[in-house]
Design a protein around this motif. Structure first.
Motif, mmCIF file in Angstrom:
data_model
loop_
_atom_site.group_PDB
_atom_site.id
_atom_site.type_symbol
_atom_site.label_atom_id
_atom_site.label_comp_id
_atom_site.label_asym_id
_atom_site.label_seq_id
_atom_site.Cartn_x
_atom_site.Cartn_y
_atom_site.Cartn_z
ATOM 1 N N PRO A 82 -51.645 -7.832 -21.518
ATOM 2 C CA PRO A 82 -50.234 -8.111 -21.838
ATOM 3 C C PRO A 82 -49.984 -8.035 -23.336
ATOM 4 C CG PRO A 82 -51.374 -10.144 -21.417
ATOM 5 C CD PRO A 82 -52.358 -9.034 -21.090
ATOM 6 N N ARG A 83 -48.768 -7.906 -23.686
ATOM 7 C CA ARG A 83 -48.401 -7.854 -25.112
ATOM 8 C C ARG A 83 -47.738 -9.177 -25.456
ATOM 9 N NH1 ARG A 83 -44.799 -2.926 -26.474
ATOM 10 N NH2 ARG A 83 -46.805 -1.928 -26.133
ATOM 11 N N ALA A 84 -48.127 -9.712 -26.552
ATOM 12 C CA ALA A 84 -47.561 -11.008 -26.952
ATOM 13 C C ALA A 84 -46.575 -10.770 -28.089
ATOM 14 C CB ALA A 84 -48.681 -11.930 -27.421
ATOM 15 N N TYR A 85 -45.518 -11.499 -28.077
ATOM 16 C CA TYR A 85 -44.486 -11.347 -29.100
ATOM 17 C C TYR A 85 -44.405 -12.590 -29.970
ATOM 18 C CZ TYR A 85 -43.099 -7.571 -26.001
ATOM 19 O OH TYR A 85 -43.090 -6.433 -25.249
ATOM 20 N N TRP A 121 -46.508 -18.068 -37.273
ATOM 21 C CA TRP A 121 -45.884 -17.263 -36.243
ATOM 22 C C TRP A 121 -45.688 -18.114 -35.013
ATOM 23 C CZ3 TRP A 121 -44.276 -12.569 -37.540
ATOM 24 C CH2 TRP A 121 -44.911 -11.896 -38.593
ATOM 25 N N ARG A 122 -44.657 -17.847 -34.374
ATOM 26 C CA ARG A 122 -44.398 -18.595 -33.153
ATOM 27 C C ARG A 122 -44.245 -17.602 -32.019
ATOM 28 N NH1 ARG A 122 -40.043 -23.284 -32.195
ATOM 29 N NH2 ARG A 122 -40.193 -23.371 -29.960
ATOM 30 N N LYS A 123 -44.942 -17.861 -30.986
ATOM 31 C CA LYS A 123 -44.917 -16.940 -29.874
ATOM 32 C C LYS A 123 -43.650 -17.162 -29.085
ATOM 33 C CE LYS A 123 -47.800 -15.394 -26.080
ATOM 34 N NZ LYS A 123 -49.067 -15.613 -25.364
ATOM 35 N N TYR A 124 -42.975 -16.121 -28.792
ATOM 36 C CA TYR A 124 -41.741 -16.311 -28.033
ATOM 37 C C TYR A 124 -41.747 -15.521 -26.747
ATOM 38 C CZ TYR A 124 -40.286 -11.818 -29.981
ATOM 39 O OH TYR A 124 -40.204 -10.498 -30.342
ATOM 40 N N GLY A 125 -42.793 -14.831 -26.503
ATOM 41 C CA GLY A 125 -42.826 -14.112 -25.241
ATOM 42 C C GLY A 125 -44.104 -13.347 -25.011
ATOM 43 N N GLN A 126 -44.298 -12.971 -23.833
ATOM 44 C CA GLN A 126 -45.469 -12.189 -23.488
ATOM 45 C C GLN A 126 -45.057 -11.323 -22.328
ATOM 46 O OE1 GLN A 126 -49.353 -14.028 -23.297
ATOM 47 N NE2 GLN A 126 -49.651 -13.227 -21.256
ATOM 48 N N LYS A 127 -45.551 -10.153 -22.322
ATOM 49 C CA LYS A 127 -45.143 -9.272 -21.241
ATOM 50 C C LYS A 127 -46.216 -8.271 -20.868
ATOM 51 C CE LYS A 127 -41.231 -7.224 -19.564
ATOM 52 N NZ LYS A 127 -39.913 -7.445 -19.405
ATOM 53 N N ASP A 128 -46.258 -7.961 -19.628
ATOM 54 C CA ASP A 128 -47.229 -6.972 -19.183
ATOM 55 C C ASP A 128 -46.609 -5.625 -19.472
ATOM 56 O OD1 ASP A 128 -49.270 -8.538 -18.121
ATOM 57 O OD2 ASP A 128 -48.034 -9.017 -16.407
ATOM 58 N N ILE A 129 -47.378 -4.790 -20.039
ATOM 59 C CA ILE A 129 -46.872 -3.481 -20.379
ATOM 60 C C ILE A 129 -47.390 -2.474 -19.371
ATOM 61 C CG2 ILE A 129 -46.852 -1.716 -22.153
ATOM 62 C CD1 ILE A 129 -45.317 -4.301 -22.776
#
Length: 324
Positions: A147-150, A133-141
């Motif tokens: 935060p949520r990692a994508y 898996w490669r992380k492509y983003g993270q965002k505060d929800i």
DNA sequence: GGAATTTGACCACC
DNA sequence: GGTGGTCAAATTCC
């Protein structure tokens, strides 16, 4: 049709009962001798493997029922990926530039969620499903503490693998991660790991982490099917950077904590899960991890962590529907 | 040099 | 308008 349904339900119940029984045995084992007997570990592994198979079947049946018998939804697929939901590729593709029709939100892709537990707060990476898996983003929800990692499949472009997942720590329990999968893996690696991703830990084939960077794979698990291999535990890359959000996150990042860029690379927990194929080799703990370890949870013995069950078996038996 | 993560910005949905 | 999801540039590590 009813007949078929009843039959399926009966089989499902039987399967679940078996799982429950095995869980009990496993608990007994762990409570008792696990630490002293080497054989105990093997026994546990065997149980876990069997459990997984049962769960796989049960989930498949349950999903078939829920989906009206549609063969495609069951997460269990052959690829073992977190459950490849059979359908997947619905043409997802969102993307910035996709003006035309595809929306960014992949609503058409099959999706299923899971909860993964780690043994310690510093284990920010739940399970590894043996896939890249490669992380492509993270965002505060909004409303969420963490935060949520994508993540998406590393082979997304090269093999058009559309699988992706979102990992987020639950607010209530820092040890629990909600993992939501979208689409199933269609990449070659998934096929291989799928078959091999046993939790039992046989796939440690693990590669030296050559190409896999720090965090490609991350967690996994499949709730519904629990099969891909949930080995919880170690993780190479953190789904998130444990910023100051973390409750326990010590704030001091001394050193180079995570700078933009490959910062997160060296953070993994030092546990090596037998089943974590690629992630293993990740090295050692970030200074902060150690710190967290001391303040948060006590490290759990490997044996225990290895098989963290993604879901609560008892709860699952009581409310199976809530897991789908 | 290649590969991966971080982070800010953009875009679409509710 | 707000929020969530994804892209892409910048940066770092192996």
């Amino acid at each position: 049709m009813e007949a078929g349904m009843s039959e399926e339900k009966s089989a499902l119940v039987a399967e679940l009962v078996r799982v429950l029984e095995m869980v009990r045995q496993l608990e007994a084992h762990m409570a008792g001798q696990q630490q002293q007997q080497a054989g105990g570990e093997q026994r546990c592994r065997a149980l876990v493997r069997t459990m997984r198979d049962s769960i796989d079947r049960a989930v498949h049946m349950a999903m078939s029922s829920c989906a009206g018998g549609q063969p495609e939804s069951p997460p269990s697929g052959g690829d073992g990926s977190p459950r490849s939901a059979g359908s997947d590729q619905a043409g997802d593709f969102r993307g910035r530039g996709n003006a035309a029709g595809q929306c960014k939100k992949r609503k058409t892709l099959p999706k299923w969620s899971t909860q993964v537990r780690v043994s310690a707060v510093q284990d920010v990476t739940p399970l590894d499903d043996g896939l890249s898996w490669r992380k492509y983003g993270q965002k505060d929800i909004l409303g969420a503490k963490y935060p949520r990692a994508y993540f998406r499949c590393t082979h997304r472009h090269s093999q058009s693998c559309n699988a992706s997942k979102q990992v987020q720590r639950t607010d209530g329990n820092p040890l629990l991660f909600d993992v939501v999968y979208h689409g199933s893996h269609t990449c070659a690696q998934a096929q291989q790991h799928g078959a091999a991703a046993h939790p039992g830990g046989s796939n440690q084939g693990a590669r030296p982490a050559a190409a896999s960077g720090p965090g490609e794979h991350s967690q996994s698990q499949a709730q519904t099917t629990a099969s891909p291999g949930f080995e919880a535990a170690a993780g190479p890359a953190l789904p998130f950077s444990l910023p100051s959000n973390g409750p326990a996150a010590g704030a001091d990042d001394a050193g180079g904590s995570r700078l933009p860029g490959g910062g997160a690379r060296a953070t993994a927990s030092h546990f090596v899960s037998p089943a974590t194929p690629e992630c293993l080799a990740r090295d050692v703990p970030h200074p902060r991890d150690a710190e967290l370890a001391s303040t948060t949870n006590s490290p759990m013995p490997m044996e225990e962590m290895d098989f963290m069950f993604p879901l609560d078996a008892a709860d699952f038996l009581e409310n199976p529907a809530s897991y789908f």
